[in-house]
Design a protein around this motif. Structure first.
Motif, short mmCIF file in Angstrom:
data_model
loop_
_atom_site.label_atom_id
_atom_site.label_comp_id
_atom_site.label_asym_id
_atom_site.label_seq_id
_atom_site.Cartn_x
_atom_site.Cartn_y
_atom_site.Cartn_z
N MET A 106 18.21 19.75 2.50
CA MET A 106 16.96 19.59 1.85
C MET A 106 17.19 18.51 0.74
N THR A 107 15.73 18.23 0.29
CA THR A 107 15.49 16.97 -0.50
C THR A 107 14.54 17.49 -1.57
N LEU A 108 14.68 16.76 -2.76
CA LEU A 108 13.71 17.23 -4.09
C LEU A 108 12.27 16.35 -3.72
N THR A 109 12.58 15.15 -3.08
CA THR A 109 11.26 14.29 -3.11
C THR A 109 10.91 14.08 -1.60
N ASP A 110 9.60 13.98 -1.44
CA ASP A 110 9.16 13.61 0.03
C ASP A 110 9.13 12.25 0.27
N PRO A 111 9.71 11.72 1.22
CA PRO A 111 9.92 10.42 1.74
C PRO A 111 8.50 9.69 1.71
N ASP A 112 7.41 10.38 2.06
CA ASP A 112 6.12 9.70 2.23
C ASP A 112 5.03 10.17 0.93
N ARG A 113 5.78 10.68 -0.20
CA ARG A 113 5.20 10.92 -1.35
C ARG A 113 4.18 9.75 -1.76
N LEU A 114 2.80 10.22 -2.13
CA LEU A 114 1.86 9.49 -2.50
C LEU A 114 1.32 8.26 -1.65
N LEU A 115 1.75 8.52 -0.39
CA LEU A 115 1.17 7.57 0.85
C LEU A 115 -0.07 8.44 1.16
N PRO A 116 -1.07 7.72 1.54
CA PRO A 116 -2.26 8.63 2.16
C PRO A 116 -1.83 9.72 3.10
N ALA A 117 -2.62 10.82 3.22
CA ALA A 117 -2.38 11.83 4.26
C ALA A 117 -3.06 11.57 5.45
N GLU A 118 -4.11 10.41 5.58
CA GLU A 118 -4.75 10.14 6.82
C GLU A 118 -3.86 9.11 7.65
N PRO A 119 -3.52 9.74 8.88
CA PRO A 119 -2.37 8.89 9.54
C PRO A 119 -2.48 7.38 9.73
N ALA A 120 -3.49 6.65 10.03
CA ALA A 120 -3.73 5.35 10.29
C ALA A 120 -3.59 4.89 8.78
N GLN A 121 -3.87 5.29 7.72
CA GLN A 121 -3.50 4.53 6.57
C GLN A 121 -2.02 4.65 5.87
N ARG A 122 -1.74 6.20 6.34
CA ARG A 122 -0.22 6.20 5.86
C ARG A 122 0.60 5.45 6.62
N ALA A 123 0.22 4.95 7.93
CA ALA A 123 1.15 3.96 8.53
C ALA A 123 1.02 2.45 7.79
N ILE A 124 -0.02 2.14 7.41
CA ILE A 124 -0.33 0.73 6.88
C ILE A 124 0.15 0.82 5.50
N ALA A 125 0.13 2.22 4.79
CA ALA A 125 0.92 2.13 3.61
C ALA A 125 2.33 2.10 3.59
N ARG A 126 3.08 2.62 4.47
CA ARG A 126 4.29 2.95 4.78
C ARG A 126 4.97 1.36 5.01
N GLN A 127 4.23 0.81 5.84
CA GLN A 127 4.45 -0.66 5.99
C GLN A 127 4.60 -1.57 4.94
N LEU A 128 3.68 -1.43 4.05
CA LEU A 128 3.46 -2.39 2.93
C LEU A 128 4.61 -1.82 1.96
N TYR A 129 4.78 -0.43 1.83
CA TYR A 129 5.82 0.01 0.67
C TYR A 129 7.23 -0.48 1.35
N ASP A 130 7.39 -0.28 2.55
CA ASP A 130 8.84 -0.67 2.99
C ASP A 130 9.26 -2.21 2.79
N ARG A 131 8.07 -3.19 2.67
CA ARG A 131 8.56 -4.42 2.10
C ARG A 131 8.75 -4.63 0.68
N VAL A 132 8.27 -3.86 -0.09
CA VAL A 132 8.61 -3.93 -1.48
C VAL A 132 9.51 -2.99 -2.21
#
Length: 468
Positions: free
Chosen positions: A1-27
């Motif tokens: 169990m966790t308190l926070t979603d690892p994808d919190r605040l990233l877009p719900a739409e799958p393609a945009q989420r993948a881009i956002a996750r790639q950007l976020y992972d670098r920063v």
């Protein structure tokens, strides 16, 4: 169990989420630049344990206690000190239980996101805070605070803080900053020059403050020339203790450009206490222009926090003093108000004036066009009520098309709640990456450019704007 979603605040739409996750992972793991805030430098000077969970999370955090007050909990019941020294709740466990019983009030707010992040990622707690888990939470956090890894300097290093700026008044002796510097510790904690107590004629004890100001500097603050000289000396004193910026919290963004005889005459009126509210506001406006001139000379970045109707509750102010959760947004004119100062310094490309507002309606109409034209201006990030996922999103959507990314100043957390610093910066990084992903997905920004912008928004822009 966790308190926070690892994808919190990233877009719900799958393609945009993948881009956002790639950007976020670098920063995500870049060092934190915290160029404006209100943490206590004494924590890092003495490096002793935080007293208890309530003192860490509840008592100093106006985001937390204002919500509880709005639901009828009294500040005394939360241990917030009274200005008259009157009785308040002194048992930290009782305060914590009261906080936990009302924790549901924070659902959907950025405070809940910051708190849950702190509970999970700083203290390793993954069960929700409720009345039933209050004591287990308290005991766990209290035990951790006794460990060497949870002392202030250890947490500073664990949070990957490259620099932390605090904020001190013009009359502060900066002894804690000196103690930090003399200790040999490598953590960088710098001060910020906040002269409100000797600039605002409506600040409590203004006349006495001016006398102290003169005594500290050896300048004759009964004269306009001596008063300005005192500011110059104090700014140099703050610079010697690491300051790279000044901060100015004014009810309006008004500036003035009076002749020196007119300014001197106005100073004598406000010094005597025999001035109107209009004259007090004019004096504050003149001092913004004077401070901008001083920044041209000494290089301090200038921050203007305008549009906050501070200490709105007379009852809370009388009983508990400043900064107790009752600073309320108000309509703010910037275009007309800043013009006198901008006519003097606005085209100076070596000057940096960062503008903060609580009036979101002016971002597109006034602030972004101003920052998109004047070399001296930068837009500060969303502040106080709006340093939230939706606030950050609205800020980017409203300002980017007019002033771009590079006329903004990155992110600062502006907090007294130390453990929320990594959480707040994480929210900013996620929110910005979500916005950038939308630009990439709709063909408005190349992916390689988005990676560079994400890095700049996270790290470089704040470092450059504050000369860090």
């Amino acid at each position: 169990m966790t308190l926070t979603d690892p994808d919190r605040l990233l877009p719900a739409e799958p393609a945009q989420r993948a881009i956002a996750r790639q950007l976020y992972d670098r920063v995500a793991d870049l060092p934190i630049i915290s160029p404006h805030g209100h943490c206590d430098p004494r924590w890092f000077a003495e490096n002793t344990r935080f007293p208890d969970p309530a003192a860490l999370f509840v008592v100093p955090d106006h985001y937390v206690f204002r919500m509880l007050v709005s639901q009828g909990v009294r500040l005394e019941e939360l241990g917030v000190p009274r200005t008259d020294g009157g009785a308040v709740e002194a048992d930290p466990r009782v305060i914590w239980r009261r906080f936990a019983e009302h924790y549901h009030l924070f659902r959907g707010t950025p405070s809940a996101m910051w708190l849950d992040h702190s509970f999970e990622h700083v203290f390793g707690l993954t069960e929700r805070l409720t009345a039933d888990t209050a004591d287990a939470y308290y005991d766990h956090i209290d035990a951790k605070l006794g460990e060497a890894g949870f002392l202030p300097r250890a947490l500073f290093e664990r949070f990957n803080l490259e620099v932390l700026a605090t904020t001190e008044g013009a009359l502060d002796d900066l002894k804690w900053h000196k103690q930090i510097a003399d200790s040999g510790w490598s953590g960088r904690v710098v001060t910020t020059y906040r002269p409100d107590a000797v600039v605002d004629p409506e600040f409590e004890g203004f006349a006495e403050n001016l006398e102290t100001f003169g005594a500290l500097t050896g300048e004759d603050t009964t004269t306009w020339e001596g008063y300005l000289a005192a500011h110059r000396l104090r700014r140099q004193f703050f610079k010697a203790h690491g300051a790279t910026a000044s901060d100015h919290g004014h009810p309006t963004a008004r500036t003035e450009n009076l002749s020196q005889p007119e300014a001197a005459a106005l100073y004598q009126k406000v010094r005597s206490g025999d001035c109107t509210a209009e004259e007090a506001d004019a004096f504050r406006g003149q001092m913004l222009t004077e401070m901008a001139r001083m920044s041209q000379d000494d290089g301090l970045t200038m921050q203007i926090h305008a549009g906050s109707r501070r200490n709105h509750s007379a009852q809370v102010f009388a009983g508990f003093g400043r900064d107790k959760g009752f600073d309320i947004p108000g309509r703010t004119d910037w275009v007309g108000a800043l013009k006198p100062m901008l006519d003097v310094v606005g085209m100076d490309r070596d000057l940096c004036i960062i503008l903060f507002t609580l009036d979101e309606t002016v971002y597109g109409r006034e602030l972004a066009p101003l920052a998109g034209a004047y070399p001296a201006l930068k837009l500060g990030p969303p502040w106080w009520f709006f340093d939230s996922p939706e606030g950050i999103k609205r800020f980017r959507e409203t300002t980017t098309e007019t002033c771009g990314f590079y006329n903004t100043a990155g992110f600062n957390d502006d907090t007294r709640a130390f453990c929320s610093i990594p959480a707040r910066h994480d929210v900013s990084r996620r929110s910005d990456c979500a916005y950038l992903a939308g630009l990439v997905a709709t063909g408005r920004l190349r992916l390689e450019d988005a990676h560079e912008v994400a890095h700049d928004l996270t790290y470089r822009l704040a470092k450059d704007a504050y000369r860090l």
